[in-house]
Design a protein around this motif. Structure first.
Motif, short mmCIF file in Angstrom:
data_model
loop_
_atom_site.label_atom_id
_atom_site.label_comp_id
_atom_site.label_asym_id
_atom_site.label_seq_id
_atom_site.Cartn_x
_atom_site.Cartn_y
_atom_site.Cartn_z
N TRP A 96 0.82 -1.14 0.05
CA TRP A 96 -0.06 0.10 0.09
C TRP A 96 0.76 1.22 -0.16
O TRP A 96 1.87 1.24 0.62
N LEU A 122 0.19 5.37 0.69
CA LEU A 122 -0.97 6.41 0.99
C LEU A 122 -0.08 7.68 1.03
O LEU A 122 0.66 7.97 1.76
N ASP A 123 -0.65 8.47 0.10
CA ASP A 123 0.35 9.82 0.03
C ASP A 123 -0.17 10.85 0.81
O ASP A 123 0.77 11.87 0.82
N GLY A 124 -1.07 10.60 1.74
CA GLY A 124 -1.20 11.44 2.79
C GLY A 124 -2.22 12.61 2.37
O GLY A 124 -2.49 13.58 3.15
N ASP A 161 -6.26 13.69 0.83
CA ASP A 161 -7.47 13.62 0.62
C ASP A 161 -7.75 13.57 -0.81
O ASP A 161 -7.07 13.82 -1.68
N GLU A 162 -9.12 13.34 -0.88
CA GLU A 162 -9.75 13.33 -2.61
C GLU A 162 -9.70 14.64 -2.95
O GLU A 162 -9.48 14.70 -4.51
N SER A 178 -2.45 13.74 6.13
CA SER A 178 -1.32 12.93 7.10
C SER A 178 0.06 12.73 6.45
O SER A 178 0.12 13.31 5.54
N PRO A 217 2.71 10.82 4.38
CA PRO A 217 2.61 9.54 3.47
C PRO A 217 3.11 8.48 4.38
O PRO A 217 3.87 8.35 5.30
N ASN A 218 2.47 7.47 3.98
CA ASN A 218 3.10 6.07 4.77
C ASN A 218 2.92 4.85 3.71
O ASN A 218 2.12 4.70 2.76
N PHE A 223 -7.54 -2.77 4.65
CA PHE A 223 -6.48 -2.12 5.14
C PHE A 223 -5.28 -2.85 5.53
O PHE A 223 -5.18 -4.10 5.44
N TYR A 224 -3.98 -2.12 5.35
CA TYR A 224 -2.62 -2.90 5.56
C TYR A 224 -2.66 -3.20 7.09
O TYR A 224 -3.55 -2.69 7.94
N SER A 250 6.07 5.26 8.58
CA SER A 250 5.88 6.57 7.90
C SER A 250 7.08 7.44 8.72
O SER A 250 7.26 7.24 9.86
#
Length: 141
Positions: A39, A41-43, A45-46, A52, A54-55, A73-74, A79
């Motif tokens: 996964w 996640l660039d941190g 929102d849409e 947040s 990135p992680n 989810f992972y 991060s």
């Protein structure tokens, strides 16, 4: 850009020594979870707003919410942040488990119900961290 490229770009963007620590963690987690789902996640929102840090995530679990909804989810996440590094062990039902089991033994780290925060890898016992990760994966498999 595929997930592997996004993860590499994220790790390469970090300042040293954080970059080396995150790279080392990434490699260790891959040894513990060689066939896991990735996964990133660039941190954002849409709307593209940063919400947040990135992680990078590893593994797959289904989280069940109180209202009955579920979400994939992972299991493990890492991060970099302003104070150091966070390792997320997601999905543990007992929020006292991580701090009670690993809090004293891990070294200079803050341990919450699902997160282990530390400044650098040299501040913690990496073997204890790996045990906590293995334990978390086992509990959420």
């Amino acid at each position: 850009m595929n997930l592997q490229e996004q993860i590499k770009k994220y790790i390469d963007s970090l300042p040293e020594p954080k970059q080396a620590d995150i790279e080392s963690l990434h490699e260790r987690i891959l040894l513990l979870m060689p066939k896991c789902k990735f996964w990133f996640l660039d941190g954002k929102d849409e709307k593209g707003k940063i919400v947040s840090n990135p992680n990078v995530g590893y593994g797959l679990q289904t989280i069940k919410y109180a209202d009955g909804k579920t979400k994939e989810f992972y299991q493990i996440g890492i991060s970099a942040n302003t104070k150091g590094i966070s390792v997320y062990i997601m999905g543990l039902e007992d929020k006292k488990y991580l701090p009670d089991t690993y809090g004293k033994a891990i070294g200079k780290a803050s341990v919450t119900g699902y997160c282990i925060n530390f400044k650098t890898l040299k501040d913690i016992n990496i073997d204890i961290l790996e045990t906590a990760i293995r334990d978390g994966v086992k509990q959420t498999a």
